[in-house]
Design an enzyme around this catalytic site. Structure first.
Site, PDB file in Angstrom:
ATOM      1  N   ASP A  13       8.568   1.448   7.859  1.00  0.00           N
ATOM      2  CA  ASP A  13       7.855   2.861   8.194  1.00  0.00           C
ATOM      3  C   ASP A  13       9.422   3.723   8.073  1.00  0.00           C
ATOM      4  O   ASP A  13       8.719   4.733   8.954  1.00  0.00           O
ATOM      5  CB  ASP A  13       7.211   2.068   9.445  1.00  0.00           C
ATOM      6  N   LYS A  16      10.313   5.812   3.035  1.00  0.00           N
ATOM      7  CA  LYS A  16      10.441   5.220   1.753  1.00  0.00           C
ATOM      8  C   LYS A  16      10.110   6.031   0.132  1.00  0.00           C
ATOM      9  O   LYS A  16      10.923   6.212  -0.253  1.00  0.00           O
ATOM     10  CB  LYS A  16      10.832   3.898   1.699  1.00  0.00           C
ATOM     11  N   GLY A  40       3.235  -0.096   2.992  1.00  0.00           N
ATOM     12  CA  GLY A  40       2.484   0.865   2.919  1.00  0.00           C
ATOM     13  C   GLY A  40       3.334   1.638   2.144  1.00  0.00           C
ATOM     14  O   GLY A  40       4.218   2.322   3.390  1.00  0.00           O
ATOM     15  N   HIS A  41       3.509   2.726   0.969  1.00  0.00           N
ATOM     16  CA  HIS A  41       3.817   4.169   0.623  1.00  0.00           C
ATOM     17  C   HIS A  41       3.103   4.988   0.843  1.00  0.00           C
ATOM     18  O   HIS A  41       2.564   5.077   0.323  1.00  0.00           O
ATOM     19  CB  HIS A  41       5.201   3.768  -0.159  1.00  0.00           C
ATOM     20  N   GLN A 224       9.188  -2.626   2.984  1.00  0.00           N
ATOM     21  CA  GLN A 224       9.240  -2.473   4.540  1.00  0.00           C
ATOM     22  C   GLN A 224      10.850  -2.768   5.105  1.00  0.00           C
ATOM     23  O   GLN A 224      11.569  -2.380   4.170  1.00  0.00           O
ATOM     24  CB  GLN A 224       9.078  -3.994   4.664  1.00  0.00           C
TER      25      GLN A 224
END
Length: 430
Positions: A13, A16, A40-41, A224
């Protein structure tokens, strides 16, 4: 031409998505090398929000090749839905712009069922997984019972692989009180989804090496953060894959000598989702303020993130294990308005000062942060695009971070917008 690996240098988080998108404009190929759709991005492009889980961030950029490497575990049903969702936002995805390694292991419905059943069974000892089957899928990979993308092309091979997997899973399910797997139904589901996946299947290792020899710029995208690495993270509260930069080579089939620059993404404070140690965690008004200003909720789970001051000890450690050449410092604007800021510079373990986080879980739990205080700033840093736009106290904070983590800042991010970025060192520079 330079090839760049991007890794999160905290617990994930770190922002990225924006940085990978920012760099992808300079790259020819974007390769995802580990993790599953539990990461998640979030990308913000011209005001439109794209949320990606399985797809590489480069898919939203035209004219780029995006690849999913063998280090990933892939849920084919989720991938098909994600492709459709992104297409509905106007993004073109074809077998010419997206390729999946033929040796990529699949996440099956039985993996998610096992994941969730285990978490429910252990109660207070839970790891805090997303329940999406990533861990069990990696277990099957190292247990040599995975069903891989290439297996979908041949019915006899597929059925053989399913039988090998079920010999293991049915025994586990019995112990957890779950019914045996419906073999016929599982095979039917896999045969149905196979054409949608096989059209993207390719020898990714070969294609990446050909692109490298042709002088193309390759961006390797991690998911991650390094503190969730199966070997070097806060075990057992970690993910099920290697997250550090070395995985970029084994997770795509390109040699480690092909990596020219490792960029570590680092948030200007610290957050964590789920269980596990967190030495600088704040359960006070400052922690609440960081969470509210940083909108700290997980992209995938929606879970509220735990927040705390910047931990230079941990980031220095992850910079070492990933061989980070420079960091991208994100969310500096969240610190605007704090009268005083704190940075963890060491730990106190039973009266002994440590400059690293020990491996033993009981020792990690007893580590308390040793803080250094710095003056905050009242001016806004949001949207700053040059050093001249930053308050002197903010520059001092950034410079002190560089000193403590023993790694320079290459990029500085001051908002979710991709152009609100201060470039210090171009990772793609030859």
């Amino acid at each position: 031409m330079a090839n760049v690996v991007v890794v999160g240098a905290q617990w994930g988080d770190e922002g990225k998505g924006k940085i990978v998108d920012w760099l992808s404009e300079r790259a020819d190929v974007i390769a995802r090398f580990q993790g599953g759709h539990n990461a998640g991005h979030t990308l913000v492009i011209d005001g439109e929000v794209f949320k990606l889980n399985a797809l590489p961030s480069g898919v939203v950029r035209g004219g780029k090749l995006s690849v999913i490497g063998n280090g990933v575990v892939l849920d084919p049903w989720h991938l098909v839905k994600e492709i459709e969702s992104i297409r509905n936002q106007g993004v073109t995805i074809t077998p010419e712009t997206l390729m999946i390694a033929e040796n990529t292991p699949l996440i099956l419905p039985i993996h998610g069922e096992l994941d969730r059943a285990r978490e429910a069974a252990v109660g207070v000892a839970k790891i805090g997984t997303t329940g999406r089957g990533i861990g069990p899928a990696y277990e099957d990979k190292v247990g040599r019972r995975s069903i891989r993308v290439a297996d979908l092309a041949d019915d006899a091979t597929l059925e053989l692989r399913v039988d090998r997997a079920l010999a293991h899973h049915d025994a586990l399910r019995k112990g957890l009180g779950l019914a045996p797997v419906d073999r016929a139904e599982l095979i039917s589901q896999l045969k149905e989804i196979a054409p949608a996946l096989l059209e993207y299947a390719a020898p990714v290792w070969k294609i990446l090496n050909e692109n490298r020899k042709a002088g193309k710029r390759i961006l390797f995208e991690g998911a991650q953060g390094a503190l969730l690495d199966i070997d070097f993270g806060t075990y057992p509260y970690v993910t099920s894959s290697n997250v550090i930069a070395g995985q970029a080579a084994t997770g795509t089939g390109i040699g480690p000598g092909s990596i020219d620059f490792v960029l570590g993404i680092v948030k200007a404070y610290t957050t964590r989702v789920g269980e596990g140690p967190f030495p600088t965690e704040l359960d006070d008004a400052d922690g609440q303020r960081l969470g509210e200003r940083g909108r700290e909720f997980g992209t995938v789970t929606g879970r509220k993130r735990r927040c705390g001051w910047f931990d230079a000890v941990l980031v220095r450690q992850t910079c070492a294990t990933s061989g980070v050449n420079g960091i991208s410092l994100t969310k500096l604007d969240v610190l605007d308005g704090f009268e005083t800021l704190k940075i963890c510079v060491a730990y106190d373990l039973d009266g002994k000062r440590l400059d690293y986080l020990p491996t033993a879980a009981d020792q990690q739990a007893r580590c308390t942060p040793v803080y250094e205080e710095l003056p905050g700033w009242s001016e806004s840093t949001e949207g700053a695009r040059s050093w001249a736009d930053l308050p002197a106290a903010a520059i001092k904070y950034v410079r002190r971070v560089e000193e403590l983590i023993e790694c320079p800042v290459a990029l500085l991010s001051t908002s979710p917008e991709r152009e609100d970025t201060i470039l210090v060192t171009d990772p793609f520079a030859d």
